[in-house]
Design an enzyme around this catalytic site. Sequence first.
Site, PDB file in Angstrom:
ATOM      1  N   ARG A  84      -6.733 -12.560 -14.042  1.00 18.81           N
ATOM      2  CA  ARG A  84      -6.629 -14.013 -13.829  1.00 18.81           C
ATOM      3  C   ARG A  84      -7.012 -14.318 -12.380  1.00 18.81           C
ATOM      4  O   ARG A  84      -6.159 -14.364 -11.499  1.00 18.81           O
ATOM      5  CB  ARG A  84      -5.212 -14.487 -14.109  1.00 18.81           C
ATOM      6  CG  ARG A  84      -4.763 -14.353 -15.566  1.00 18.81           C
ATOM      7  CD  ARG A  84      -3.319 -14.836 -15.731  1.00 18.81           C
ATOM      8  NE  ARG A  84      -2.958 -15.115 -17.089  1.00 18.81           N
ATOM      9  CZ  ARG A  84      -2.189 -14.317 -17.856  1.00 18.81           C
ATOM     10  NH1 ARG A  84      -1.732 -13.182 -17.375  1.00 18.81           N
ATOM     11  NH2 ARG A  84      -1.892 -14.662 -19.085  1.00 18.81           N
ATOM     12  N   GLU A  93      -8.999 -20.317 -26.919  1.00 16.49           N
ATOM     13  CA  GLU A  93      -7.648 -20.836 -26.688  1.00 16.49           C
ATOM     14  C   GLU A  93      -7.549 -22.332 -26.976  1.00 16.49           C
ATOM     15  O   GLU A  93      -6.478 -22.908 -26.934  1.00 16.49           O
ATOM     16  CB  GLU A  93      -7.156 -20.494 -25.281  1.00 16.49           C
ATOM     17  CG  GLU A  93      -8.144 -20.748 -24.175  1.00 16.49           C
ATOM     18  CD  GLU A  93      -7.650 -20.240 -22.817  1.00 16.49           C
ATOM     19  OE1 GLU A  93      -6.513 -19.793 -22.698  1.00 16.49           O
ATOM     20  OE2 GLU A  93      -8.438 -20.328 -21.857  1.00 16.49           O
ATOM     21  N   ARG A 148       3.282 -25.839 -23.135  1.00 14.22           N
ATOM     22  CA  ARG A 148       3.721 -24.459 -22.971  1.00 14.22           C
ATOM     23  C   ARG A 148       4.785 -24.284 -21.895  1.00 14.22           C
ATOM     24  O   ARG A 148       5.453 -23.258 -21.830  1.00 14.22           O
ATOM     25  CB  ARG A 148       2.526 -23.523 -22.697  1.00 14.22           C
ATOM     26  CG  ARG A 148       1.834 -23.762 -21.386  1.00 14.22           C
ATOM     27  CD  ARG A 148       0.555 -22.955 -21.287  1.00 14.22           C
ATOM     28  NE  ARG A 148       0.741 -21.631 -20.721  1.00 14.22           N
ATOM     29  CZ  ARG A 148      -0.259 -20.787 -20.482  1.00 14.22           C
ATOM     30  NH1 ARG A 148      -1.496 -21.105 -20.819  1.00 14.22           N
ATOM     31  NH2 ARG A 148      -0.031 -19.620 -19.946  1.00 14.22           N
ATOM     32  N   ASN A 163      -1.430 -18.017 -25.708  1.00 15.27           N
ATOM     33  CA  ASN A 163      -0.513 -18.938 -25.009  1.00 15.27           C
ATOM     34  C   ASN A 163      -1.040 -20.367 -25.111  1.00 15.27           C
ATOM     35  O   ASN A 163      -0.315 -21.293 -25.462  1.00 15.27           O
ATOM     36  CB  ASN A 163      -0.366 -18.548 -23.533  1.00 15.27           C
ATOM     37  CG  ASN A 163      -0.030 -17.079 -23.350  1.00 15.27           C
ATOM     38  OD1 ASN A 163       0.501 -16.462 -24.259  1.00 15.27           O
ATOM     39  ND2 ASN A 163      -0.358 -16.527 -22.205  1.00 15.27           N
ATOM     40  N   ARG A 197     -11.823 -13.015 -15.528  1.00 17.30           N
ATOM     41  CA  ARG A 197     -11.865 -14.375 -16.051  1.00 17.30           C
ATOM     42  C   ARG A 197     -12.176 -15.312 -14.894  1.00 17.30           C
ATOM     43  O   ARG A 197     -11.547 -15.232 -13.835  1.00 17.30           O
ATOM     44  CB  ARG A 197     -10.513 -14.749 -16.659  1.00 17.30           C
ATOM     45  CG  ARG A 197     -10.500 -16.198 -17.084  1.00 17.30           C
ATOM     46  CD  ARG A 197      -9.268 -16.558 -17.845  1.00 17.30           C
ATOM     47  NE  ARG A 197      -8.131 -16.789 -16.967  1.00 17.30           N
ATOM     48  CZ  ARG A 197      -6.921 -17.103 -17.414  1.00 17.30           C
ATOM     49  NH1 ARG A 197      -6.688 -17.156 -18.716  1.00 17.30           N
ATOM     50  NH2 ARG A 197      -5.950 -17.322 -16.577  1.00 17.30           N
ATOM     51  N   HIS A 206       0.799  -1.223   0.000  1.00 11.74           N
ATOM     52  CA  HIS A 206       0.000   0.000   0.000  1.00 11.74           C
ATOM     53  C   HIS A 206       0.833   1.274   0.000  1.00 11.74           C
ATOM     54  O   HIS A 206       0.556   2.198  -0.740  1.00 11.74           O
ATOM     55  CB  HIS A 206      -0.928   0.005   1.224  1.00 11.74           C
ATOM     56  CG  HIS A 206      -2.006  -1.016   1.123  1.00 11.74           C
ATOM     57  ND1 HIS A 206      -2.625  -1.557   2.215  1.00 11.74           N
ATOM     58  CD2 HIS A 206      -2.546  -1.604   0.058  1.00 11.74           C
ATOM     59  CE1 HIS A 206      -3.522  -2.431   1.817  1.00 11.74           C
ATOM     60  NE2 HIS A 206      -3.480  -2.477   0.509  1.00 11.74           N
TER      61      HIS A 206
HETATM   62  C1  PEP Z   1      -3.611 -17.576 -22.843  1.00 11.09           C
HETATM   63  O1  PEP Z   1      -3.753 -18.795 -22.751  1.00 11.09           O
HETATM   64  O2  PEP Z   1      -3.121 -16.995 -23.833  1.00 11.09           O
HETATM   65  C2  PEP Z   1      -4.029 -16.704 -21.730  1.00 11.09           C
HETATM   66  C3  PEP Z   1      -4.071 -15.391 -21.859  1.00 11.09           C
HETATM   67  O3  PEP Z   1      -4.356 -17.282 -20.553  1.00 11.09           O
HETATM   68  P1  PEP Z   1      -3.278 -17.918 -19.545  1.00 11.09           P
HETATM   69  O4  PEP Z   1      -1.915 -17.483 -20.001  1.00 11.09           O
HETATM   70  O5  PEP Z   1      -3.650 -17.430 -18.204  1.00 11.09           O
HETATM   71  O6  PEP Z   1      -3.530 -19.390 -19.728  1.00 11.09           O
HETATM   72 MG    MG Z   2      -4.932 -19.690 -21.265  1.00  3.98          MG
END
Ligand code: PEP
Ligand code: MG
Length: 594
Positions: free
Chosen positions: A311, A446, A480, A469, A347, A204
């Site tokens: 997120r 996605e 990934r 991603n 999300r 803060h």
């Molecule tokens: C993605 O999959 O591109 C995305 C933005 O979500 P995350 O990276 O949280 O899976």
């Molecule tokens: Mg994702």
Amino acid sequence: MGEAADAASGGDSHHEITLEGIAGSPGHAVGRALVLDRRGGPVRRHIASHQVEDELERFDRAVAAAAGRLKAAAERTRGSRAESSILEAYVLMVEDETLRDDVERRVRIDRLCAEWALSTTVEEMARQLSHSGDSYLAERSHDVQFVGQHILESLSGREESTVLSRSGAPGVIVAHDLSPAETATLSRESVLAIVTEVGTRTSHTAILARALEIPAVVGVAGLLNRIGDGDQILVDGLRGLVTIAPSPEARADAAARAERYRDALAVRRSLRDRPIRTRCGTPIELKGNIELPGEAPIALEQGARGIGLYRTEFLYVNRSVPPSEDEQYETYRRVLEAVSPLPVTLRTFDIGGDKFVSSMQVPSDMNPALGLRAVRLALARRDLFLAQLRAMVRASAHGSLRVMIPMIASMGELSEVKLLLAQAVAEVDAAGYARAAELPLGIMVEVPAAAILADRFATVAEFLSIGTNDLVQYALAVDRSSPELAYLASFFDPAILRLIAGVITAGERNQRPVIVCGAMASDTLAAVLLIGMGIRELSLEASSIPDVRAAIESVTVEHAGRAAAAAMEAVTASEVKAVLEEYFPGLPGAPESH
Ligand code: PEP
Ligand code: MG
């Protein structure tokens, strides 16, 4: 953080010492240290039974005075959303019924004076929070202590004696920590800088110091043992350094840096609130991706026009029980209020796969990325999903909120989610909570299936946000998180470009916005390629916004369109990249990778 340098300067009486901390708020200042010392502890005395009512009345008056001060501070900081929402949360904590009940019990039954009852209650609450094993709740334990401190100061009539009176003479506030209320009572005229022993860039004190534009260095270990009241100190909030007894050279150096910083700031300011347009004048929206509520104001500082991806699964990390509906509501509300009137896309939790979370028993699939993850887990654990949806619906009363579902792979899933959202809305209405009239529901694209069927999804989802991603992971069958396969995982791959192009067309035909929120949006070359393909909104990491903005402002839609058409003809990811480099030589912030 510790001592960075300890150098005697040029044979005079100076003994320059530099302490290293965390850069909390940029800017430089030189001045006398005003050390805030809160030692001395609260009064501890037992009271007689006939004093109970008077003691409780004294406590209530102190609560009212503390709440009044906090409200006044919140009022003064109306212009800064981050500050006023934190201060308003403090007002609620000061007036909290549970706190009052606990204090009353200790006064009535244990016959403790109000100060003693309060400090014991606060210690207990703070201990429970810090032992919860959850970093978010542990941070709240500091808040409880600050709130206790404020009521205590009102009880002892000391409220004017700490920061307020000290801030009469401009100086550098040196303290173990400051509460947001204390920070807000300071002003740029009365305080040259702030240095604290604890804190991080997102604590803060740092957030509020940035909002007030007071230079700050936080997290300086051993600070109070090194700096005495009245010491001459130099604060470098840009590099996170505090120099005691600075030499004339160090001061001159700091003055020059301060001037360069002010110039750069003036340029950034003029940019920040200017709408983003391509060189030919086409408006482009850049929003921020965040994981923690404290990041929202920072994203805005970098020029984000709202939050395009929050997120929320990070709320579920590091704890043994998932967050309650109320806790989630408070957190979402804080983000909404910090960002309002700009929009926030929440999300729903994306747990499982690479996002392991301790508070949920996720079965161990053979292929976690292909297993019970994200919306699949949500539909399997409806109790948790509904609690989250209700919290979101309630939070919608405090700003412009959109709900986004991760990992949608079939229309059946989307229909189920729609029904559950309608159920959450009905439950929120039945409970009598306020909410926004409209609650747009969108999906993340996605999973390749969602990209392939984007025209169908676009008839139901109100917006489509491409998560590159995961789209890269699933379309190219590349884990990934695998460093060995990273060379394959390129968002410039022609297969990815074709999938994205299909989603853009589906969005256009159905008049649904298409956003890109994966890492592709943070890459300047990829960003201009996306603009050329027809994308008009990106959501990205806050730190990449200035570069992506500069890249977008340097191109025309027509040139980007030609580059995109040429890129779509290329047959490998490296060819795509080579084409783009040819079309956009020397693009601002162009990275070396991908
Ligand atoms: C993605 O999959 O591109 C995305 C933005 O979500 P995350 O990276 O949280 O899976
Ligand atoms: Mg994702």
